[in-house]
Motif scaffolding. Structure first.
Motif, PDB file in Angstrom:
ATOM      1  N   ALA A 148       0.816  -1.217   0.000  1.00  0.00           N
ATOM      2  CA  ALA A 148       0.000   0.000   0.000  1.00  0.00           C
ATOM      3  C   ALA A 148       0.847   1.262   0.000  1.00  0.00           C
ATOM      4  O   ALA A 148       0.392   2.325  -0.443  1.00  0.00           O
ATOM      5  N   ILE A 149       2.105   1.154   0.476  1.00  0.00           N
ATOM      6  CA  ILE A 149       2.997   2.317   0.462  1.00  0.00           C
ATOM      7  C   ILE A 149       4.233   2.048  -0.410  1.00  0.00           C
ATOM      8  O   ILE A 149       5.264   2.686  -0.253  1.00  0.00           O
ATOM      9  N   GLY A 150       4.098   1.062  -1.306  1.00  0.00           N
ATOM     10  CA  GLY A 150       5.191   0.762  -2.215  1.00  0.00           C
ATOM     11  C   GLY A 150       6.354   0.036  -1.574  1.00  0.00           C
ATOM     12  O   GLY A 150       7.444  -0.022  -2.141  1.00  0.00           O
ATOM     13  N   GLN A 151       6.138  -0.579  -0.387  1.00  0.00           N
ATOM     14  CA  GLN A 151       7.205  -1.253   0.336  1.00  0.00           C
ATOM     15  C   GLN A 151       6.926  -2.744   0.488  1.00  0.00           C
ATOM     16  O   GLN A 151       7.443  -3.383   1.409  1.00  0.00           O
ATOM     17  N   GLY A 152       6.126  -3.283  -0.410  1.00  0.00           N
ATOM     18  CA  GLY A 152       5.794  -4.695  -0.308  1.00  0.00           C
ATOM     19  C   GLY A 152       6.878  -5.590  -0.878  1.00  0.00           C
ATOM     20  O   GLY A 152       7.852  -5.132  -1.471  1.00  0.00           O
ATOM     21  N   ILE A 153       6.688  -6.885  -0.688  1.00  0.00           N
ATOM     22  CA  ILE A 153       7.495  -7.886  -1.389  1.00  0.00           C
ATOM     23  C   ILE A 153       6.529  -8.946  -1.889  1.00  0.00           C
ATOM     24  O   ILE A 153       5.613  -9.357  -1.176  1.00  0.00           O
ATOM     25  N   THR A 154       6.712  -9.350  -3.148  1.00  0.00           N
ATOM     26  CA  THR A 154       5.802 -10.272  -3.807  1.00  0.00           C
ATOM     27  C   THR A 154       6.582 -11.456  -4.344  1.00  0.00           C
ATOM     28  O   THR A 154       7.635 -11.285  -4.964  1.00  0.00           O
ATOM     29  N   ALA A 155       6.053 -12.657  -4.121  1.00  0.00           N
ATOM     30  CA  ALA A 155       6.601 -13.856  -4.735  1.00  0.00           C
ATOM     31  C   ALA A 155       5.680 -14.278  -5.876  1.00  0.00           C
ATOM     32  O   ALA A 155       4.451 -14.209  -5.746  1.00  0.00           O
ATOM     33  N   ILE A 156       6.261 -14.679  -7.011  1.00  0.00           N
ATOM     34  CA  ILE A 156       5.455 -15.106  -8.153  1.00  0.00           C
ATOM     35  C   ILE A 156       5.897 -16.484  -8.633  1.00  0.00           C
ATOM     36  O   ILE A 156       7.055 -16.873  -8.471  1.00  0.00           O
ATOM     37  N   VAL A 157       4.947 -17.208  -9.214  1.00  0.00           N
ATOM     38  CA  VAL A 157       5.240 -18.492  -9.847  1.00  0.00           C
ATOM     39  C   VAL A 157       4.202 -18.710 -10.941  1.00  0.00           C
ATOM     40  O   VAL A 157       3.033 -18.318 -10.787  1.00  0.00           O
ATOM     41  N   GLY A 158       4.612 -19.289 -12.059  1.00  0.00           N
ATOM     42  CA  GLY A 158       3.707 -19.457 -13.185  1.00  0.00           C
ATOM     43  C   GLY A 158       3.443 -20.913 -13.523  1.00  0.00           C
ATOM     44  O   GLY A 158       4.168 -21.821 -13.090  1.00  0.00           O
ATOM     45  N   ASN A 159       2.398 -21.141 -14.333  1.00  0.00           N
ATOM     46  CA  ASN A 159       2.111 -22.494 -14.808  1.00  0.00           C
ATOM     47  C   ASN A 159       2.992 -22.813 -16.015  1.00  0.00           C
ATOM     48  O   ASN A 159       3.847 -22.012 -16.417  1.00  0.00           O
ATOM     49  N   ASP A 160       2.785 -23.972 -16.613  1.00  0.00           N
ATOM     50  CA  ASP A 160       3.634 -24.399 -17.725  1.00  0.00           C
ATOM     51  C   ASP A 160       3.509 -23.482 -18.933  1.00  0.00           C
ATOM     52  O   ASP A 160       4.445 -23.374 -19.731  1.00  0.00           O
ATOM     53  N   GLN A 161       2.368 -22.822 -19.079  1.00  0.00           N
ATOM     54  CA  GLN A 161       2.154 -21.933 -20.226  1.00  0.00           C
ATOM     55  C   GLN A 161       2.777 -20.555 -20.009  1.00  0.00           C
ATOM     56  O   GLN A 161       2.879 -19.771 -20.953  1.00  0.00           O
ATOM     57  N   ALA A 162       3.164 -20.255 -18.790  1.00  0.00           N
ATOM     58  CA  ALA A 162       3.722 -18.937 -18.476  1.00  0.00           C
ATOM     59  C   ALA A 162       5.229 -18.948 -18.743  1.00  0.00           C
ATOM     60  O   ALA A 162       6.022 -19.330 -17.882  1.00  0.00           O
ATOM     61  N   GLY A 163       5.594 -18.532 -19.942  1.00  0.00           N
ATOM     62  CA  GLY A 163       6.994 -18.484 -20.320  1.00  0.00           C
ATOM     63  C   GLY A 163       7.677 -17.236 -19.803  1.00  0.00           C
ATOM     64  O   GLY A 163       7.105 -16.458 -19.021  1.00  0.00           O
ATOM     65  N   PRO A 164       8.902 -16.991 -20.254  1.00  0.00           N
ATOM     66  CA  PRO A 164       9.660 -15.828 -19.783  1.00  0.00           C
ATOM     67  C   PRO A 164       8.937 -14.500 -19.978  1.00  0.00           C
ATOM     68  O   PRO A 164       8.981 -13.633 -19.102  1.00  0.00           O
ATOM     69  N   ALA A 165       8.262 -14.335 -21.114  1.00  0.00           N
ATOM     70  CA  ALA A 165       7.569 -13.064 -21.371  1.00  0.00           C
ATOM     71  C   ALA A 165       6.436 -12.846 -20.377  1.00  0.00           C
ATOM     72  O   ALA A 165       6.234 -11.730 -19.877  1.00  0.00           O
ATOM     73  N   ALA A 166       5.680 -13.905 -20.080  1.00  0.00           N
ATOM     74  CA  ALA A 166       4.569 -13.787 -19.129  1.00  0.00           C
ATOM     75  C   ALA A 166       5.090 -13.491 -17.723  1.00  0.00           C
ATOM     76  O   ALA A 166       4.530 -12.651 -17.007  1.00  0.00           O
ATOM     77  N   LEU A 167       6.154 -14.162 -17.325  1.00  0.00           N
ATOM     78  CA  LEU A 167       6.721 -13.915 -15.997  1.00  0.00           C
ATOM     79  C   LEU A 167       7.313 -12.516 -15.902  1.00  0.00           C
ATOM     80  O   LEU A 167       7.186 -11.844 -14.870  1.00  0.00           O
ATOM     81  N   ASP A 168       7.930 -12.048 -16.987  1.00  0.00           N
ATOM     82  CA  ASP A 168       8.470 -10.685 -16.986  1.00  0.00           C
ATOM     83  C   ASP A 168       7.351  -9.655 -16.841  1.00  0.00           C
ATOM     84  O   ASP A 168       7.493  -8.661 -16.119  1.00  0.00           O
TER      85      ASP A 168
END
Length: 269
Positions: A123-143
């Motif tokens: 909410a104040i721009g100080q978060g941290i986020t973890a992401i993970v994609g499925n098999d269809q989520a290639g480099p472009a989608a993750l980027d």
């Protein structure tokens, strides 16, 4: 990263509560045009329309991204109405805890899907986020997902979805643990004779300052703790209670994180 490249196709945001609203503000600040965003939410905050964001009528015909920012308990009601919106060239990005990639895969067959777990300091721009994609989520989608979540703080990528429940328990739920630490530290100071407002001020500033120092030094927190601790001093006396192997903070925190992770796994089912 500038998000103006999404302006042509646009983005649909489902849910504009605290997290969805924080994301939207971050995206607009990073170059996403208000007219490129369509928000679906029965209670859209007034500022959203005032900024020129679409909140009524049909959304973009071919959005590049659909962002799901509703509570996991609402996902079963939301997904059926959006299942026609998937596509191999359309990223589905979710910030809901517990809902698995497999569940999204059933709702959006063939679509690249990325799960993200941010936390409330976003909410104040100080978060941290973890992401993970499925098999269809290639480099472009993750980027693209990383660019979107970077609007509210740091982003890390997970090696496997199995790590997401632990992430949720540590960083997703973690701010609540820290807020409770502030509560209890202030209450303990008050119990030792400090005025309530002074005890709270000291507790807030101490936790915030220690966190900032830990980030600035980028050093093992054990070494930072040791640097504050003089032999047989006041800090050592306090730490003897806090670091008790049976009744101290260590075993309590392990139980806390384990309980939160178990709840996340249950939500996923």
């Amino acid at each position: 990263m500038d998000l103006a490249h999404l302006n042509d196709r646009g983005l649909v945001l489902v849910g504009c509560g605290r997290m969805g609203g924080a994301l939207l503000q971050g995206w607009l600040a990073r170059g996403l045009a208000p007219k490129a965003v369509h928000v679906i939410d029965p209670k859209v905050p007034g500022w959203v329309a005032e900024r020129g964001v679409s909140v009524e009528g049909p959304g973009p015909a071919d959005p590049a991204v659909i962002v799901l920012a509703v509570k996991p308990q609402m996902m079963a009601d939301v997904l059926p109405s959006l299942s026609h919106s998937g596509g191999a060239d359309r990223l589905v990005l979710s910030v809901a805890a517990g809902v698995t990639l497999a569940a999204y895969g059933r709702a959006f067959p063939g679509a690249p899907v990325v799960r993200a777990m941010p936390n409330t300091p976003a909410a104040i721009g100080q978060g941290i986020t973890a992401i993970v994609g499925n098999d269809q989520a290639g480099p472009a989608a993750l980027d693209m997902a990383e660019s979107l979540m970077a609007a509210v703080g740091r982003v890390v990528r997970l090696a496997d979805e199995s790590q997401m429940d632990a992430v949720t328990a540590v960083s997703g739920s973690g701010p609540a643990y820290v807020f409770h630490l502030i509560e209890t530290l202030a209450a303990a100071g008050e119990a030792e004779g400090l005025p309530a407002d002074l005890a709270l001020d000291l507790a807030r500033a101490t936790v915030a300052g220690a966190g900032a120092l830990a980030m600035h030094e980028d050093e093992d927190p054990a070494k930072l703790r040791e640097a504050v601790t003089s032999p047989a001093g006041t800090t050592a006396a306090g730490l003897a209670q806090l670091m008790d192997p049976e009744t101290g903070l260590g075993p309590l925190m392990r139980r806390t994180v384990a309980a939160a992770a178990a709840r996340g796994r249950k939500l996923g089912k």
